[in-house]
Design an enzyme around this catalytic site. Structure first.
Site, PDB file in Angstrom:
ATOM      1  N   SER A 148     -23.150 -44.292 -10.487  1.00 48.12           N
ATOM      2  CA  SER A 148     -23.597 -43.933  -9.131  1.00 48.12           C
ATOM      3  C   SER A 148     -24.790 -42.995  -9.235  1.00 48.12           C
ATOM      4  O   SER A 148     -24.965 -42.286 -10.231  1.00 48.12           O
ATOM      5  CB  SER A 148     -22.461 -43.227  -8.396  1.00 48.12           C
ATOM      6  OG  SER A 148     -22.954 -42.524  -7.269  1.00 48.12           O
ATOM      7  N   TYR A 171     -16.084 -37.064  -8.510  1.00 48.12           N
ATOM      8  CA  TYR A 171     -16.956 -38.240  -8.597  1.00 48.12           C
ATOM      9  C   TYR A 171     -18.206 -37.890  -9.408  1.00 48.12           C
ATOM     10  O   TYR A 171     -18.605 -38.639 -10.304  1.00 48.12           O
ATOM     11  CB  TYR A 171     -17.341 -38.665  -7.175  1.00 48.12           C
ATOM     12  CG  TYR A 171     -17.962 -40.036  -7.057  1.00 48.12           C
ATOM     13  CD1 TYR A 171     -17.215 -41.191  -7.275  1.00 48.12           C
ATOM     14  CD2 TYR A 171     -19.298 -40.183  -6.691  1.00 48.12           C
ATOM     15  CE1 TYR A 171     -17.780 -42.449  -7.126  1.00 48.12           C
ATOM     16  CE2 TYR A 171     -19.871 -41.437  -6.545  1.00 48.12           C
ATOM     17  CZ  TYR A 171     -19.113 -42.572  -6.765  1.00 48.12           C
ATOM     18  OH  TYR A 171     -19.679 -43.819  -6.618  1.00 48.12           O
TER      19      TYR A 171
HETATM   20  N1  NAD Z   1     -19.391 -47.899  -2.132  1.00 51.71           N
HETATM   21  C1  NAD Z   1     -20.457 -47.181  -2.456  1.00 51.71           C
HETATM   22  O1  NAD Z   1     -21.191 -46.645  -1.596  1.00 51.71           O
HETATM   23  C2  NAD Z   1     -20.823 -46.997  -3.905  1.00 51.71           C
HETATM   24  C3  NAD Z   1     -22.057 -46.429  -4.227  1.00 51.71           C
HETATM   25  C4  NAD Z   1     -22.393 -46.238  -5.557  1.00 51.71           C
HETATM   26  C5  NAD Z   1     -21.508 -46.615  -6.546  1.00 51.71           C
HETATM   27  N2  NAD Z   1     -20.317 -47.162  -6.210  1.00 51.71           N
HETATM   28  C6  NAD Z   1     -19.410 -47.526  -7.286  1.00 51.71           C
HETATM   29  O2  NAD Z   1     -19.190 -48.921  -7.245  1.00 51.71           O
HETATM   30  C7  NAD Z   1     -17.879 -49.210  -7.744  1.00 51.71           C
HETATM   31  C8  NAD Z   1     -17.139 -50.031  -6.704  1.00 51.71           C
HETATM   32  O3  NAD Z   1     -17.081 -49.292  -5.495  1.00 51.71           O
HETATM   33  P1  NAD Z   1     -16.534 -49.963  -4.157  1.00 51.71           P
HETATM   34  O4  NAD Z   1     -17.132 -49.222  -3.039  1.00 51.71           O
HETATM   35  O5  NAD Z   1     -16.687 -51.445  -4.259  1.00 51.71           O
HETATM   36  O6  NAD Z   1     -14.984 -49.575  -4.245  1.00 51.71           O
HETATM   37  P2  NAD Z   1     -13.762 -50.192  -3.426  1.00 51.71           P
HETATM   38  O7  NAD Z   1     -12.803 -49.077  -3.195  1.00 51.71           O
HETATM   39  O8  NAD Z   1     -14.219 -51.002  -2.258  1.00 51.71           O
HETATM   40  O9  NAD Z   1     -13.124 -51.221  -4.457  1.00 51.71           O
HETATM   41  C9  NAD Z   1     -12.606 -50.798  -5.664  1.00 51.71           C
HETATM   42  C10 NAD Z   1     -11.704 -51.874  -6.239  1.00 51.71           C
HETATM   43  O10 NAD Z   1     -11.100 -51.308  -7.409  1.00 51.71           O
HETATM   44  C11 NAD Z   1      -9.751 -51.717  -7.426  1.00 51.71           C
HETATM   45  N3  NAD Z   1      -8.980 -50.762  -8.217  1.00 51.71           N
HETATM   46  C12 NAD Z   1      -8.576 -49.504  -7.870  1.00 51.71           C
HETATM   47  N4  NAD Z   1      -7.839 -48.967  -8.851  1.00 51.71           N
HETATM   48  C13 NAD Z   1      -7.797 -49.893  -9.848  1.00 51.71           C
HETATM   49  C14 NAD Z   1      -7.185 -49.932 -11.128  1.00 51.71           C
HETATM   50  N5  NAD Z   1      -6.460 -48.900 -11.580  1.00 51.71           N
HETATM   51  N6  NAD Z   1      -7.355 -51.032 -11.889  1.00 51.71           N
HETATM   52  C15 NAD Z   1      -8.064 -52.100 -11.429  1.00 51.71           C
HETATM   53  N7  NAD Z   1      -8.667 -52.129 -10.219  1.00 51.71           N
HETATM   54  C16 NAD Z   1      -8.525 -51.034  -9.450  1.00 51.71           C
HETATM   55  C17 NAD Z   1      -9.313 -51.726  -5.951  1.00 51.71           C
HETATM   56  O11 NAD Z   1      -8.144 -52.497  -5.769  1.00 51.71           O
HETATM   57  C18 NAD Z   1     -10.544 -52.307  -5.290  1.00 51.71           C
HETATM   58  O12 NAD Z   1     -10.484 -53.708  -5.231  1.00 51.71           O
HETATM   59  C19 NAD Z   1     -17.226 -47.863  -8.056  1.00 51.71           C
HETATM   60  O13 NAD Z   1     -17.453 -47.565  -9.407  1.00 51.71           O
HETATM   61  C20 NAD Z   1     -18.023 -46.906  -7.187  1.00 51.71           C
HETATM   62  O14 NAD Z   1     -18.029 -45.610  -7.695  1.00 51.71           O
HETATM   63  C21 NAD Z   1     -19.953 -47.378  -4.915  1.00 51.71           C
END
Ligand code: NAD
Length: 259
Positions: A148, A171
């Protein structure tokens, strides 16, 4: 982008049912790759297929918990046995505990430790198990971790004014460490034909309040908060042979927010 960029490539996507994960799995298919969704909930997988009218042949699933070594090993093995190959592992999972998301002065030490362990430990686990799997198979491999922008710069706390939002300190700790541990592992594995990179997206649109979106956008080049579709191109690049000689890097995709 070539429509066959990931032709014949089988990619295991941890967190494949998340906001970013679902878009990534669909994008992998559009360039002829085979995404295999690895996530914790089979029910959520079935609901997603039903809601979007998708087939389990196009989007196969293996149950997997990134926090469990045995579970990750089993997912890696299952994919290899089922498809006869495994080319890349993409980690977009986002585990956190129920107290996650509070402001710095309200985070307990126990919650700090637990959330860093979930966020960073889970990614370490997948990286280590995938590296071991690729080494044992002697066919090389490719690992892409989603970090991120908050692993790159400290938050711009002023953009949260008037909202209950924040960037949790866990985070920041986990995502900055993820970039460094990815470089560490890439270097440790040098000479093995296994490469490891990170992508650091900016904030993704997900019904955030308008004042926040506007404050965020003031730091950007042209768009502001991005959609998952805006970051997939970079991730597909890292999954493809176009990036065959890119390893140990972190690519920021944030419309200039961190500048
Ligand atoms: N959403 C944002 O704005 C954003 C921005 C920058 C980076 N990110 C990063 O992108 C990645 C995905 O984020 P997102 O927003 O899609 O998250 P999200 O919460 O929408 O989805 C995360 C997924 O991970 C799964 N998960 C949770 N615990 C788990 C485990 N122990 N084992 C396997 N799967 C598991 C959940 O079931 C879910 O399907 C993360 O690393 C997040 O930090 C997100």
């Amino acid at each position: 982008m070539s429509s066959k960029r990931l032709h014949n490539k089988v990619i295991l996507v941890f967190g494949g049912l998340g906001l970013l994960g679902k878009t990534l799995c669909k994008a992998i298919r559009t360039v002829n790759g085979t995404p295999v969704i690895a996530d914790v909930s089979h029910d959520a997988y079935r609901d997603w297929l039903a809601k979007e009218g998708l087939s389990d042949t196009d989007f196969p699933f293996v149950p997997a918990d990134i926090l469990e070594t045995i579970s990750v090993d089993k997912a890696l093995r299952t994919v290899h046995e089922t498809f006869g190959r495994l080319d890349a592992v993409l980690n977009a999972a986002y585990p956190r505990n129920k107290n996650y998301g509070v402001k710095f002065l309200d985070v307990s030490l126990a919650d700090f430790n637990e959330n860093v362990s979930l966020l960073l430990g889970g990614y370490f686990n997948v990286m280590q198990r995938a590296a071991k799997f690729f080494l044992d198979n002697e066919a090389g491999g490719n690992i892409v971790n989603i970090s991120s922008i908050y692993g790159v710069i400290p938050p711009r706390f002023e953009i949260y004014k008037g909202t209950s939002m924040t960037t949790p300190v866990e985070y920041a700790a986990a995502k900055s460490a993820l970039q460094h541990v990815s470089r560490y592992a890439a270097k440790y594995l040098k000479g093995s034909n296994i490469r490891i990179n990170c992508v650091s997206p900016g904030g993704l649109l997900d019904n955030q309040p308008a004042p926040f979106l506007s404050a965020y956008g003031e730091h950007c080049n042209s768009k502001g908060m991005l959609t998952p579709d805006d970051v997939v191109g970079t991730i597909l690049f890292l999954l493809s042979d176009d990036s065959a000689y890119v390893t140990g890097q972190n690519i920021v995709v944030d419309d200039g927010f961190t500048l």
